[in-house]
Motif scaffolding. Sequence first.
Motif, PDB file in Angstrom:
ATOM      1  N   ILE A 284     -19.156  -0.611   9.620  1.00 37.18           N
ATOM      2  CA  ILE A 284     -18.456  -0.261   8.347  1.00 37.18           C
ATOM      3  C   ILE A 284     -16.973  -0.684   8.396  1.00 37.18           C
ATOM      4  CG2 ILE A 284     -17.680   1.566   6.853  1.00 37.18           C
ATOM      5  CD1 ILE A 284     -20.201   3.106   7.551  1.00 37.18           C
ATOM      6  N   MET A 285     -16.356  -1.351   7.403  1.00 37.07           N
ATOM      7  CA  MET A 285     -14.928  -1.856   7.388  1.00 37.07           C
ATOM      8  C   MET A 285     -14.231  -1.177   6.319  1.00 37.07           C
ATOM      9  SD  MET A 285     -15.052  -5.537   9.206  1.00 37.07           S
ATOM     10  CE  MET A 285     -13.403  -5.106  10.013  1.00 37.07           C
ATOM     11  N   ILE A 286     -13.123  -0.712   6.760  1.00 37.33           N
ATOM     12  CA  ILE A 286     -12.200   0.054   5.757  1.00 37.33           C
ATOM     13  C   ILE A 286     -10.964  -0.943   5.830  1.00 37.33           C
ATOM     14  CG2 ILE A 286     -10.500   2.000   5.189  1.00 37.33           C
ATOM     15  CD1 ILE A 286     -12.224   3.890   6.960  1.00 37.33           C
ATOM     16  N   ILE A 287     -10.585  -1.174   4.523  1.00 38.80           N
ATOM     17  CA  ILE A 287      -9.500  -2.314   4.422  1.00 38.80           C
ATOM     18  C   ILE A 287      -8.589  -1.928   3.273  1.00 38.80           C
ATOM     19  CG2 ILE A 287      -8.999  -4.909   4.107  1.00 38.80           C
ATOM     20  CD1 ILE A 287     -11.946  -5.329   4.992  1.00 38.80           C
ATOM     21  N   GLY A 288      -7.344  -1.716   3.743  1.00 41.64           N
ATOM     22  CA  GLY A 288      -6.306  -1.729   2.608  1.00 41.64           C
ATOM     23  C   GLY A 288      -6.241  -2.845   1.457  1.00 41.64           C
ATOM     24  N   PHE A 289      -6.174  -2.388   0.219  1.00 47.85           N
ATOM     25  CA  PHE A 289      -6.273  -3.441  -0.872  1.00 47.85           C
ATOM     26  C   PHE A 289      -5.240  -4.521  -0.416  1.00 47.85           C
ATOM     27  CE2 PHE A 289      -8.445  -0.678  -3.616  1.00 47.85           C
ATOM     28  CZ  PHE A 289      -9.319  -1.546  -4.381  1.00 47.85           C
ATOM     29  N   PRO A 290      -5.666  -5.850  -0.209  1.00 52.20           N
ATOM     30  CA  PRO A 290      -4.623  -6.934   0.234  1.00 52.20           C
ATOM     31  C   PRO A 290      -4.617  -7.674  -1.436  1.00 52.20           C
ATOM     32  CG  PRO A 290      -7.107  -7.689   0.334  1.00 52.20           C
ATOM     33  CD  PRO A 290      -7.107  -6.119   0.058  1.00 52.20           C
ATOM     34  N   ARG A 291      -3.635  -8.712  -1.304  1.00 54.59           N
ATOM     35  CA  ARG A 291      -3.448  -9.472  -2.513  1.00 54.59           C
ATOM     36  C   ARG A 291      -4.792 -10.074  -2.908  1.00 54.59           C
ATOM     37  NH1 ARG A 291       2.128 -11.094  -2.783  1.00 54.59           N
ATOM     38  NH2 ARG A 291       3.393 -10.577  -1.201  1.00 54.59           N
ATOM     39  N   PRO A 292      -4.852 -10.073  -4.592  1.00 51.95           N
ATOM     40  CA  PRO A 292      -6.222 -10.669  -4.987  1.00 51.95           C
ATOM     41  C   PRO A 292      -6.508 -11.912  -4.389  1.00 51.95           C
ATOM     42  CG  PRO A 292      -4.708  -9.745  -6.634  1.00 51.95           C
ATOM     43  CD  PRO A 292      -3.949  -9.627  -5.486  1.00 51.95           C
ATOM     44  N   ILE A 293      -5.676 -12.982  -4.108  1.00 51.72           N
ATOM     45  CA  ILE A 293      -6.186 -14.094  -3.586  1.00 51.72           C
ATOM     46  C   ILE A 293      -6.719 -14.032  -2.284  1.00 51.72           C
ATOM     47  CG2 ILE A 293      -3.940 -14.874  -2.758  1.00 51.72           C
ATOM     48  CD1 ILE A 293      -6.612 -17.164  -4.428  1.00 51.72           C
ATOM     49  N   GLN A 294      -6.279 -12.930  -1.261  1.00 51.22           N
ATOM     50  CA  GLN A 294      -6.700 -12.965  -0.103  1.00 51.22           C
ATOM     51  C   GLN A 294      -7.755 -12.251  -0.122  1.00 51.22           C
ATOM     52  OE1 GLN A 294      -3.413 -10.613   1.813  1.00 51.22           O
ATOM     53  NE2 GLN A 294      -1.942 -12.317   2.027  1.00 51.22           N
TER      54      GLN A 294
ATOM     55  N   GLY B 286      -6.702   2.122  -1.663  1.00 49.13           N
ATOM     56  CA  GLY B 286      -5.259   2.071  -1.661  1.00 49.13           C
ATOM     57  C   GLY B 286      -4.670   2.997  -0.541  1.00 49.13           C
ATOM     58  N   THR B 287      -3.357   2.409   0.059  1.00 48.88           N
ATOM     59  CA  THR B 287      -2.714   2.886   1.000  1.00 48.88           C
ATOM     60  C   THR B 287      -1.300   2.978   0.673  1.00 48.88           C
ATOM     61  OG1 THR B 287      -1.875   0.683   1.865  1.00 48.88           O
ATOM     62  CG2 THR B 287      -4.051   1.422   2.742  1.00 48.88           C
ATOM     63  N   GLU B 288      -0.415   3.996   1.278  1.00 46.54           N
ATOM     64  CA  GLU B 288       0.933   4.467   0.875  1.00 46.54           C
ATOM     65  C   GLU B 288       1.819   3.068   0.852  1.00 46.54           C
ATOM     66  OE1 GLU B 288       1.842   7.592   3.360  1.00 46.54           O
ATOM     67  OE2 GLU B 288       0.395   8.811   2.992  1.00 46.54           O
ATOM     68  N   LEU B 289       1.657   2.278   1.568  1.00 42.72           N
ATOM     69  CA  LEU B 289       2.379   1.206   1.664  1.00 42.72           C
ATOM     70  C   LEU B 289       2.093   0.150   0.793  1.00 42.72           C
ATOM     71  CD1 LEU B 289       3.943   1.105   5.151  1.00 42.72           C
ATOM     72  CD2 LEU B 289       5.189   2.056   3.300  1.00 42.72           C
ATOM     73  N   GLY B 290       0.615   0.059   0.362  1.00 39.32           N
ATOM     74  CA  GLY B 290       0.185  -1.024  -0.232  1.00 39.32           C
ATOM     75  C   GLY B 290       0.580  -0.979  -1.748  1.00 39.32           C
ATOM     76  N   GLU B 291       0.509  -2.273  -2.478  1.00 39.35           N
ATOM     77  CA  GLU B 291       0.948  -2.659  -3.653  1.00 39.35           C
ATOM     78  C   GLU B 291      -0.030  -2.225  -4.690  1.00 39.35           C
ATOM     79  OE1 GLU B 291       2.614  -3.152  -6.776  1.00 39.35           O
ATOM     80  OE2 GLU B 291       3.897  -4.045  -5.318  1.00 39.35           O
ATOM     81  N   LYS B 292       0.532  -1.235  -5.566  1.00 43.20           N
ATOM     82  CA  LYS B 292      -0.483  -0.588  -6.268  1.00 43.20           C
ATOM     83  C   LYS B 292      -1.024  -1.289  -7.383  1.00 43.20           C
ATOM     84  CE  LYS B 292       0.109   3.420  -4.306  1.00 43.20           C
ATOM     85  NZ  LYS B 292       0.852   3.042  -3.337  1.00 43.20           N
ATOM     86  N   SER B 293      -0.354  -2.437  -7.804  1.00 44.95           N
ATOM     87  CA  SER B 293      -1.010  -3.300  -9.002  1.00 44.95           C
ATOM     88  C   SER B 293      -2.232  -4.147  -8.308  1.00 44.95           C
ATOM     89  CB  SER B 293       0.060  -4.248  -9.399  1.00 44.95           C
ATOM     90  OG  SER B 293       0.647  -4.995  -8.290  1.00 44.95           O
TER      91      SER B 293
ATOM     92  N   ALA C 124     -11.026   0.398  10.628  1.00 45.53           N
ATOM     93  CA  ALA C 124      -9.731   0.550   9.553  1.00 45.53           C
ATOM     94  C   ALA C 124      -8.808  -0.404   9.833  1.00 45.53           C
ATOM     95  CB  ALA C 124      -9.406   2.111   9.330  1.00 45.53           C
ATOM     96  N   ILE C 125      -8.532  -1.197   8.665  1.00 43.23           N
ATOM     97  CA  ILE C 125      -7.355  -2.366   8.767  1.00 43.23           C
ATOM     98  C   ILE C 125      -6.518  -1.943   7.408  1.00 43.23           C
ATOM     99  CG2 ILE C 125      -6.939  -4.780   8.440  1.00 43.23           C
ATOM    100  CD1 ILE C 125     -10.195  -3.717   9.733  1.00 43.23           C
ATOM    101  N   GLY C 126      -5.165  -1.798   7.739  1.00 45.90           N
ATOM    102  CA  GLY C 126      -4.381  -1.335   6.653  1.00 45.90           C
ATOM    103  C   GLY C 126      -3.915  -2.694   5.890  1.00 45.90           C
ATOM    104  N   SER C 127      -3.138  -2.493   4.865  1.00 48.73           N
ATOM    105  CA  SER C 127      -2.776  -3.352   3.899  1.00 48.73           C
ATOM    106  C   SER C 127      -1.610  -4.117   4.528  1.00 48.73           C
ATOM    107  CB  SER C 127      -2.452  -2.926   2.425  1.00 48.73           C
ATOM    108  OG  SER C 127      -1.398  -1.734   2.698  1.00 48.73           O
ATOM    109  N   GLU C 128      -0.896  -4.988   3.758  1.00 46.33           N
ATOM    110  CA  GLU C 128      -0.106  -5.894   4.474  1.00 46.33           C
ATOM    111  C   GLU C 128       1.126  -5.395   4.926  1.00 46.33           C
ATOM    112  OE1 GLU C 128       2.161  -7.392   0.331  1.00 46.33           O
ATOM    113  OE2 GLU C 128       0.505  -8.779   1.117  1.00 46.33           O
TER     114      GLU C 128
ATOM    115  N   THR D 171      -3.920  -9.437   6.191  1.00 46.00           N
ATOM    116  CA  THR D 171      -5.011  -8.347   6.246  1.00 46.00           C
ATOM    117  C   THR D 171      -6.319  -9.087   6.364  1.00 46.00           C
ATOM    118  OG1 THR D 171      -3.691  -6.696   4.747  1.00 46.00           O
ATOM    119  CG2 THR D 171      -6.103  -6.578   4.522  1.00 46.00           C
ATOM    120  N   GLU D 172      -6.628  -9.917   5.564  1.00 43.92           N
ATOM    121  CA  GLU D 172      -7.856 -10.730   5.625  1.00 43.92           C
ATOM    122  C   GLU D 172      -8.147 -11.303   7.050  1.00 43.92           C
ATOM    123  OE1 GLU D 172      -5.629 -14.300   4.011  1.00 43.92           O
ATOM    124  OE2 GLU D 172      -5.234 -12.281   4.079  1.00 43.92           O
TER     125      GLU D 172
END
Length: 249
Positions: A75-85, A105-112, A196-200, A228-229
Amino acid sequence: MNICLFEQREINMPLALKDERAEHLIKVLHKKKGESFTAGIIGGKSGTAVITEISDAVYFEFTETGNGKPLENCIMIIGFPRPIQLKRLLRDIAALGVKEVHLTGTELGEKSYMKSNLVERGSAYKMLLDGTVQAGSTHVPELFMHQTLTECLESLEKTDGTECTTVKLGLDNVRPSVSLSEALLNARGFECAVAAIGSERGWTDRERDMLERHGYILCGMGERIMRTETAATVAGALILNAMGALEGK
């Protein structure tokens, strides 16, 4: 297209000429009547399909021969990356054969990023399906969405009904206690893995503490900072290799 996938209801039904699968068979693979192609049922068996006629549609007969390359207990937990990634990430993770992908979502991740239409269920599923086809498999990883890491970890604990030996790994290049390779070596004999891998921008100290409280080992993959990817694909490959999933037939 390394396998042509069908829903159960589509098996042995005529395939419309405008369907992208029919176009691939005819225009790319140059398949003709009497010839065969690798096919499978999504979530089910793989096998061989023989074309019986090409006229107003592609007619074929499917015979089951294999198990469709089942997914691995990873199982992989991944912080939301940029859409293209995200597009590349989901395809590559599916090709590796992980069982579940939890985007959070992560605390430092871009919410958009979480509002992008690329993460809508239909679009995300298409990316996972593309990776499954690339792998020549019939089994598509399940995708889950979470607003926060707290929500994600609590959700996983509630649904964890497995009795297999599990290793939990939090990828982090700021406060790692061991390398990923060492953590996998120390956990030899494990049957299931959660990574678990964080966002950018990575994890915050609060999120690192949270991961450790939930039993995750903070581990690194060298001094280089990866996208991230890239980190998800590399970590996934190393974990699956340690599980013996990449040893071949």
